[in-house]
Design a protein around this motif. Structure first.
Motif, PDB file in Angstrom:
ATOM      1  N   ARG A  78      28.859 -35.667  -9.875  1.00  0.00           N
ATOM      2  CA  ARG A  78      28.004 -34.943  -8.925  1.00  0.00           C
ATOM      3  C   ARG A  78      26.627 -34.667  -9.541  1.00  0.00           C
ATOM      4  O   ARG A  78      25.604 -34.829  -8.888  1.00  0.00           O
ATOM      5  CB  ARG A  78      28.692 -33.649  -8.517  1.00  0.00           C
ATOM      6  N   TYR A  79      26.619 -34.265 -10.816  1.00  0.00           N
ATOM      7  CA  TYR A  79      25.354 -33.992 -11.505  1.00  0.00           C
ATOM      8  C   TYR A  79      24.522 -35.268 -11.626  1.00  0.00           C
ATOM      9  O   TYR A  79      23.320 -35.265 -11.348  1.00  0.00           O
ATOM     10  CB  TYR A  79      25.632 -33.400 -12.885  1.00  0.00           C
ATOM     11  N   ARG A  84      34.408 -35.056 -12.040  1.00  0.00           N
ATOM     12  CA  ARG A  84      33.773 -34.960 -10.726  1.00  0.00           C
ATOM     13  C   ARG A  84      32.456 -34.187 -10.830  1.00  0.00           C
ATOM     14  O   ARG A  84      31.469 -34.536 -10.183  1.00  0.00           O
ATOM     15  CB  ARG A  84      34.724 -34.281  -9.744  1.00  0.00           C
ATOM     16  N   ALA A  85      32.439 -33.140 -11.652  1.00  0.00           N
ATOM     17  CA  ALA A  85      31.205 -32.370 -11.839  1.00  0.00           C
ATOM     18  C   ALA A  85      30.131 -33.239 -12.496  1.00  0.00           C
ATOM     19  O   ALA A  85      28.960 -33.186 -12.114  1.00  0.00           O
ATOM     20  CB  ALA A  85      31.482 -31.121 -12.681  1.00  0.00           C
ATOM     21  N   GLY A 119      33.555 -22.994  -8.298  1.00  0.00           N
ATOM     22  CA  GLY A 119      32.871 -23.897  -7.382  1.00  0.00           C
ATOM     23  C   GLY A 119      31.552 -23.390  -6.838  1.00  0.00           C
ATOM     24  O   GLY A 119      31.073 -23.905  -5.832  1.00  0.00           O
ATOM     25  N   LEU A 173      36.132 -28.321  -8.905  1.00  0.00           N
ATOM     26  CA  LEU A 173      35.901 -29.684  -9.373  1.00  0.00           C
ATOM     27  C   LEU A 173      36.433 -29.885 -10.792  1.00  0.00           C
ATOM     28  O   LEU A 173      36.412 -28.963 -11.605  1.00  0.00           O
ATOM     29  CB  LEU A 173      34.403 -29.993  -9.359  1.00  0.00           C
ATOM     30  N   GLN A 223      36.037 -31.878 -14.519  1.00  0.00           N
ATOM     31  CA  GLN A 223      34.844 -32.157 -15.313  1.00  0.00           C
ATOM     32  C   GLN A 223      34.255 -33.523 -14.959  1.00  0.00           C
ATOM     33  O   GLN A 223      33.041 -33.677 -14.879  1.00  0.00           O
ATOM     34  CB  GLN A 223      35.155 -32.094 -16.804  1.00  0.00           C
ATOM     35  N   TRP A 254      30.332 -25.082 -11.296  1.00  0.00           N
ATOM     36  CA  TRP A 254      31.151 -25.822 -10.350  1.00  0.00           C
ATOM     37  C   TRP A 254      32.621 -25.822 -10.730  1.00  0.00           C
ATOM     38  O   TRP A 254      33.486 -25.854  -9.869  1.00  0.00           O
ATOM     39  CB  TRP A 254      30.662 -27.261 -10.230  1.00  0.00           C
ATOM     40  N   ARG A 255      32.917 -25.822 -12.015  1.00  0.00           N
ATOM     41  CA  ARG A 255      34.330 -25.872 -12.430  1.00  0.00           C
ATOM     42  C   ARG A 255      34.972 -24.489 -12.475  1.00  0.00           C
ATOM     43  O   ARG A 255      36.180 -24.373 -12.542  1.00  0.00           O
ATOM     44  CB  ARG A 255      34.455 -26.556 -13.785  1.00  0.00           C
ATOM     45  N   CYS A 307      25.403 -26.394 -14.327  1.00  0.00           N
ATOM     46  CA  CYS A 307      26.101 -26.932 -13.154  1.00  0.00           C
ATOM     47  C   CYS A 307      27.587 -27.101 -13.422  1.00  0.00           C
ATOM     48  O   CYS A 307      28.426 -26.699 -12.612  1.00  0.00           O
ATOM     49  CB  CYS A 307      25.474 -28.259 -12.732  1.00  0.00           C
ATOM     50  N   ASP A 308      27.933 -27.689 -14.557  1.00  0.00           N
ATOM     51  CA  ASP A 308      29.337 -27.908 -14.894  1.00  0.00           C
ATOM     52  C   ASP A 308      30.093 -26.590 -14.967  1.00  0.00           C
ATOM     53  O   ASP A 308      31.170 -26.446 -14.392  1.00  0.00           O
ATOM     54  CB  ASP A 308      29.434 -28.666 -16.220  1.00  0.00           C
TER      55      ASP A 308
END
Length: 137
Positions: free
Chosen positions: A99-100, A95-96, A71, A91, A93, A67-68, A63-64
């Protein structure tokens, strides 16, 4: 910078279903990598906990990274959905990670309740699916 319009519910649910399939494949592959430890070491609760933490780390890394860098996960690319901040940028790190962590609200309450009540796996699965359905609505 103007942000694109929000994705509709159909695209979001399609992406969610596709993401579930991709994450299942990712977790099965990650489990296959970890499997030799179960053969070489005595099976214990500590090894189970380590295995679960390992799977959580694999999910977070996926996910990280997705998303980074742009996105989008693979499912989000397929359904033309992107997660961005309020300025349209990828995003950070922090914010990711947030979110996770918040994404686990879909599963932690029913899993915790199943564990506390010592429910069989089938009943726990029904409660989890019901919770996810209610949470999605």
């Amino acid at each position: 910078m103007t942000l694109p319009p929000l994705a509709g519910l159909g695209r979001r649910l399609g992406s969610l279903l596709y993401e579930a399939l991709l994450l299942a494949a990712l977790l099965l592959t990650a489990a296959a990598v970890f499997q030799p430890l179960f053969v070489w070491l005595d099976h214990s609760r500590a090894l189970d906990a380590l295995f679960q933490l390992y799977l959580l780390a694999v999910l977070y890394a996926y996910c990280d990274w997705s998303w980074r860098r742009g996105g989008q996960t693979l499912a989000m690319k397929t359904w033309h959905i992107r997660v961005v901040d309020v300025h349209g940028a990828a995003l950070t790190q922090q914010r990711a990670l947030l979110r996770y962590a918040l994404s686990w609200l879909w599963f932690l309450p029913p899993l915790g309740m199943s564990w506390l009540l010592d429910l069989p796996a089938r009943e726990g699965a029904v409660i989890t699916l019901g919770w996810v359905a209610i949470w999605a609505i």
